[in-house]
Scaffold this active site. Structure first.
Site, short mmCIF file in Angstrom:
data_model
loop_
_atom_site.label_atom_id
_atom_site.label_comp_id
_atom_site.label_asym_id
_atom_site.label_seq_id
_atom_site.Cartn_x
_atom_site.Cartn_y
_atom_site.Cartn_z
N ASP A 1 0.18 3.99 2.82
CA ASP A 1 0.55 3.55 4.16
C ASP A 1 2.06 3.50 4.32
O ASP A 1 2.61 3.92 5.36
CB ASP A 1 -0.05 2.18 4.45
N ASP B 1 0.86 -1.18 0.00
CA ASP B 1 0.00 0.00 0.00
C ASP B 1 0.90 1.24 0.00
O ASP B 1 1.57 1.54 0.99
CB ASP B 1 -0.91 0.00 1.23
#
Length: 212
Positions: free
Chosen positions: A206, A203
């Site tokens: 993130d 991700d």
């Protein structure tokens, strides 16, 4: 893959080296943000390769010289929030006069469909070449939605730049916008069942900002 002739995979050695560091799960948020900005700068050279030039006269300390300078169009950069923010600095180091817009789009975790929550763009989009940036082109939903929004507001000269793309995302984006040029450092194998690129980098948001 639809529109393959408008997809450029940038294989410069420095781009590929830095991309390997970005993929590495041991790379922390600070270093990752710096690498992504550096990659955006390096890729920006290729994305802007076709900008028009005009000849001017410049006086050096020795004599007059005929030189070439940018002749237009005006430029804009539109990051897709939030991960795209880390790519803006690299491009604006190359083109400090570029206007920066912002597109807030997230992918619904249940449907994987894009949801727009914020849009702030330069008012003169019709006069600008716009570079949309996002580290990942996964399902293609956010990219399609961002280009849709820019075209709806008058933009017509648009390019898309990402670090890693999935074949599914490239196909979706080129089918929705066949006039769009796509620049990426890699096209990976596929998407997994959760819509993440394999092998990808995880991700992006993130990892860049240290969240979950």
């Amino acid at each position: 893959m639809a529109g393959a002739d408008r997809v450029r995979v940038l294989d410069h050695p420095l781009i590929q080296h830095k991309l390997a560091l970005v993929r590495d799960c041991r790379t922390g948020p600070k270093e990752l943000r710096e690498l992504v900005e550096e990659l955006a700068l390096l890729m920006g050279y290729e994305v802007t390769r076709d900008l028009r030039l005009e000849e001017v006269e410049v006086r050096t300390p020795i004599a007059a010289a005929r030189c070439r300078v940018l002749a237009g169009p005006k430029l804009g950069v539109v990051p897709i929030l939030r991960a795209g923010l880390c790519m803006v600095g690299g491009i604006t180091r190359l083109i400090p006069w570029a206007r920066v817009g912002h597109m807030g789009i997230y992918r619904d975790p249940a449907t994987l469909q894009p949801v727009e929550y914020y849009c702030k763009l330069p008012p003169d989009l019709s006069e600008r070449e716009v570079i949309v940036v996002d580290p990942m082109l996964a399902t293609g939903g956010s990219a399609v939605a961002a280009v849709d929004a820019i075209k709806k507001r008058g933009g017509s000269q648009i390019k898309f730049m990402c670090l890693i793309a999935a074949p599914e995302g490239v196909d979706r984006l080129t089918r929705a916008h066949p006039d769009l040029d796509i620049f990426t450092a890699a096209i990976d194998e596929r998407l997994n069942d959760h819509g993440y690129i394999v092998p990808g980098l995880g991700d992006a948001g993130d990892r860049l900002f240290g969240t979950r």
